[in-house]
Design a protein around this motif. Sequence first.
Motif, PDB file in Angstrom:
ATOM      1  N   GLY A  94     -92.574 -56.782 -11.997  1.00 42.46           N
ATOM      2  CA  GLY A  94     -92.571 -55.330 -11.833  1.00 42.46           C
ATOM      3  C   GLY A  94     -93.284 -54.904 -10.561  1.00 42.46           C
ATOM      4  N   TRP A  95     -94.467 -55.468 -10.322  1.00 43.66           N
ATOM      5  CA  TRP A  95     -95.198 -55.152  -9.089  1.00 43.66           C
ATOM      6  C   TRP A  95     -94.371 -55.521  -7.861  1.00 43.66           C
ATOM      7  CZ3 TRP A  95     -99.104 -52.251  -7.676  1.00 43.66           C
ATOM      8  CH2 TRP A  95    -100.093 -51.913  -8.590  1.00 43.66           C
ATOM      9  N   LEU A  96     -93.814 -56.724  -7.856  1.00 43.69           N
ATOM     10  CA  LEU A  96     -93.069 -57.190  -6.685  1.00 43.69           C
ATOM     11  C   LEU A  96     -91.838 -56.332  -6.416  1.00 43.69           C
ATOM     12  CD1 LEU A  96     -93.415 -61.026  -7.261  1.00 43.69           C
ATOM     13  CD2 LEU A  96     -94.558 -59.667  -5.502  1.00 43.69           C
ATOM     14  N   VAL A  97     -91.138 -55.959  -7.460  1.00 45.29           N
ATOM     15  CA  VAL A  97     -89.957 -55.096  -7.294  1.00 45.29           C
ATOM     16  C   VAL A  97     -90.371 -53.736  -6.751  1.00 45.29           C
ATOM     17  CG1 VAL A  97     -88.161 -53.837  -8.570  1.00 45.29           C
ATOM     18  CG2 VAL A  97     -88.503 -56.280  -8.979  1.00 45.29           C
ATOM     19  N   ASP A  98     -91.409 -53.142  -7.339  1.00 49.27           N
ATOM     20  CA  ASP A  98     -91.868 -51.824  -6.877  1.00 49.27           C
ATOM     21  C   ASP A  98     -92.359 -51.879  -5.435  1.00 49.27           C
ATOM     22  OD1 ASP A  98     -91.208 -50.774  -9.327  1.00 49.27           O
ATOM     23  OD2 ASP A  98     -93.281 -50.662 -10.065  1.00 49.27           O
ATOM     24  N   LEU A  99     -93.111 -52.916  -5.102  1.00 50.93           N
ATOM     25  CA  LEU A  99     -93.624 -53.043  -3.734  1.00 50.93           C
ATOM     26  C   LEU A  99     -92.479 -53.258  -2.735  1.00 50.93           C
ATOM     27  CD1 LEU A  99     -96.741 -55.241  -4.499  1.00 50.93           C
ATOM     28  CD2 LEU A  99     -96.785 -52.894  -3.588  1.00 50.93           C
ATOM     29  N   ALA A 100     -91.494 -54.062  -3.117  1.00 52.51           N
ATOM     30  CA  ALA A 100     -90.374 -54.346  -2.220  1.00 52.51           C
ATOM     31  C   ALA A 100     -89.510 -53.107  -1.972  1.00 52.51           C
ATOM     32  CB  ALA A 100     -89.524 -55.485  -2.781  1.00 52.51           C
ATOM     33  N   CYS A 101     -89.612 -52.111  -2.834  1.00 47.95           N
ATOM     34  CA  CYS A 101     -88.859 -50.862  -2.644  1.00 47.95           C
ATOM     35  C   CYS A 101     -89.461 -49.989  -1.543  1.00 47.95           C
ATOM     36  CB  CYS A 101     -88.795 -50.065  -3.948  1.00 47.95           C
ATOM     37  SG  CYS A 101     -87.712 -50.812  -5.173  1.00 47.95           S
ATOM     38  N   VAL A 102     -90.689 -50.270  -1.163  1.00 46.71           N
ATOM     39  CA  VAL A 102     -91.346 -49.495  -0.106  1.00 46.71           C
ATOM     40  C   VAL A 102     -90.795 -49.976   1.237  1.00 46.71           C
ATOM     41  CG1 VAL A 102     -93.552 -48.939   0.979  1.00 46.71           C
ATOM     42  CG2 VAL A 102     -93.415 -49.227  -1.512  1.00 46.71           C
ATOM     43  N   PRO A 103     -90.296 -49.074   2.074  1.00 47.28           N
ATOM     44  CA  PRO A 103     -89.729 -49.499   3.356  1.00 47.28           C
ATOM     45  C   PRO A 103     -90.722 -50.323   4.174  1.00 47.28           C
ATOM     46  CG  PRO A 103     -89.230 -47.192   2.948  1.00 47.28           C
ATOM     47  CD  PRO A 103     -90.195 -47.622   1.879  1.00 47.28           C
ATOM     48  N   GLY A 104     -90.255 -51.462   4.646  1.00 48.07           N
ATOM     49  CA  GLY A 104     -91.072 -52.323   5.495  1.00 48.07           C
ATOM     50  C   GLY A 104     -91.962 -53.304   4.766  1.00 48.07           C
ATOM     51  N   VAL A 105     -92.064 -53.183   3.450  1.00 46.44           N
ATOM     52  CA  VAL A 105     -92.910 -54.098   2.676  1.00 46.44           C
ATOM     53  C   VAL A 105     -92.079 -55.298   2.246  1.00 46.44           C
ATOM     54  CG1 VAL A 105     -94.208 -54.387   0.520  1.00 46.44           C
ATOM     55  CG2 VAL A 105     -94.501 -52.318   1.890  1.00 46.44           C
ATOM     56  N   GLU A 106     -92.674 -56.485   2.363  1.00 41.54           N
ATOM     57  CA  GLU A 106     -92.016 -57.721   1.936  1.00 41.54           C
ATOM     58  C   GLU A 106     -92.762 -58.264   0.718  1.00 41.54           C
ATOM     59  OE1 GLU A 106     -91.454 -60.416   5.393  1.00 41.54           O
ATOM     60  OE2 GLU A 106     -92.172 -58.689   6.550  1.00 41.54           O
ATOM     61  N   GLU A 113     -92.796 -75.762  -3.421  1.00 40.21           N
ATOM     62  CA  GLU A 113     -91.502 -76.078  -2.818  1.00 40.21           C
ATOM     63  C   GLU A 113     -91.129 -75.086  -1.715  1.00 40.21           C
ATOM     64  OE1 GLU A 113     -88.876 -78.215  -6.248  1.00 40.21           O
ATOM     65  OE2 GLU A 113     -89.019 -76.035  -6.352  1.00 40.21           O
ATOM     66  N   ASP A 114     -91.724 -73.914  -1.740  1.00 38.61           N
ATOM     67  CA  ASP A 114     -91.383 -72.850  -0.791  1.00 38.61           C
ATOM     68  C   ASP A 114     -92.321 -72.777   0.405  1.00 38.61           C
ATOM     69  OD1 ASP A 114     -89.341 -71.919  -2.572  1.00 38.61           O
ATOM     70  OD2 ASP A 114     -90.892 -70.924  -3.750  1.00 38.61           O
ATOM     71  N   LEU A 115     -93.216 -73.733   0.561  1.00 41.28           N
ATOM     72  CA  LEU A 115     -94.215 -73.645   1.620  1.00 41.28           C
ATOM     73  C   LEU A 115     -93.586 -73.556   3.014  1.00 41.28           C
ATOM     74  CD1 LEU A 115     -97.197 -73.324   2.047  1.00 41.28           C
ATOM     75  CD2 LEU A 115     -97.384 -75.814   2.200  1.00 41.28           C
ATOM     76  N   ASP A 116     -92.504 -74.298   3.255  1.00 41.70           N
ATOM     77  CA  ASP A 116     -91.822 -74.208   4.557  1.00 41.70           C
ATOM     78  C   ASP A 116     -91.287 -72.808   4.789  1.00 41.70           C
ATOM     79  OD1 ASP A 116     -92.351 -76.849   5.131  1.00 41.70           O
ATOM     80  OD2 ASP A 116     -90.368 -77.578   4.539  1.00 41.70           O
ATOM     81  N   MET A 117     -90.688 -72.224   3.747  1.00 37.96           N
ATOM     82  CA  MET A 117     -90.169 -70.862   3.874  1.00 37.96           C
ATOM     83  C   MET A 117     -91.301 -69.866   4.082  1.00 37.96           C
ATOM     84  SD  MET A 117     -88.714 -67.781   1.804  1.00 37.96           S
ATOM     85  CE  MET A 117     -89.317 -68.310   0.292  1.00 37.96           C
ATOM     86  N   ALA A 118     -92.403 -70.055   3.380  1.00 37.58           N
ATOM     87  CA  ALA A 118     -93.559 -69.173   3.547  1.00 37.58           C
ATOM     88  C   ALA A 118     -94.060 -69.231   4.986  1.00 37.58           C
ATOM     89  CB  ALA A 118     -94.669 -69.566   2.568  1.00 37.58           C
ATOM     90  N   ALA A 119     -94.101 -70.422   5.552  1.00 36.93           N
ATOM     91  CA  ALA A 119     -94.543 -70.578   6.936  1.00 36.93           C
ATOM     92  C   ALA A 119     -93.600 -69.848   7.891  1.00 36.93           C
ATOM     93  CB  ALA A 119     -94.638 -72.048   7.304  1.00 36.93           C
ATOM     94  N   LYS A 120     -92.309 -69.883   7.619  1.00 36.15           N
ATOM     95  CA  LYS A 120     -91.341 -69.169   8.463  1.00 36.15           C
ATOM     96  C   LYS A 120     -91.537 -67.651   8.351  1.00 36.15           C
ATOM     97  CE  LYS A 120     -87.873 -72.773   8.481  1.00 36.15           C
ATOM     98  NZ  LYS A 120     -86.614 -73.261   7.951  1.00 36.15           N
ATOM     99  N   VAL A 121     -91.797 -67.180   7.134  1.00 36.74           N
ATOM    100  CA  VAL A 121     -92.029 -65.752   6.925  1.00 36.74           C
ATOM    101  C   VAL A 121     -93.272 -65.307   7.700  1.00 36.74           C
ATOM    102  CG1 VAL A 121     -92.735 -64.034   5.201  1.00 36.74           C
ATOM    103  CG2 VAL A 121     -90.849 -65.597   4.703  1.00 36.74           C
ATOM    104  N   LEU A 122     -94.300 -66.136   7.692  1.00 35.53           N
ATOM    105  CA  LEU A 122     -95.572 -65.756   8.303  1.00 35.53           C
ATOM    106  C   LEU A 122     -95.648 -66.072   9.802  1.00 35.53           C
ATOM    107  CD1 LEU A 122     -97.959 -66.907   5.436  1.00 35.53           C
ATOM    108  CD2 LEU A 122     -97.112 -64.601   5.921  1.00 35.53           C
TER     109      LEU A 122
END
Length: 123
Positions: A94-106, A113-122
């Motif tokens: 619920g928090w993640l969905v609500d936060l993601a609805c805010v423009p510009g928030v990721e 398993e997602d550490l490589d993707m996290a590094a790309k995001v950051l």
Amino acid sequence: MTQRRAPHTAPPTVDTGALEVLASRRRYFATVPERDLLAQVLAVAQMYRWRTYHTHTSRHSAAGFPDLTMVRGNRLVFAELKRVGKAATADQRGWLVDLACVPGVEAYVWTAEDLDMAAKVLA
């Protein structure tokens, strides 16, 4: 007119060695505790000069608020960290969905398993 037959092709072969590597990797990632994942994500965030916030104990916090809040420049990222095989709770989703609805928030849910993707995001 004669109808042509498609040439016979053998079914694709499965590289059992590659499958075993993937299975072994998944077994390893399943053993990584959330605190170790947190340390790894924080190290990546620090390397890319993100300002980070992590609540060390959530006993007096709103249920489900994401584990990490990170800001750099005009970007704001929230991340919920989970062990492989563990799902986010309804409050966390619920928090993640609500936060993601805010423009510009990721907002993300990351496992080891997602550490490589996290590094790309950051990056």
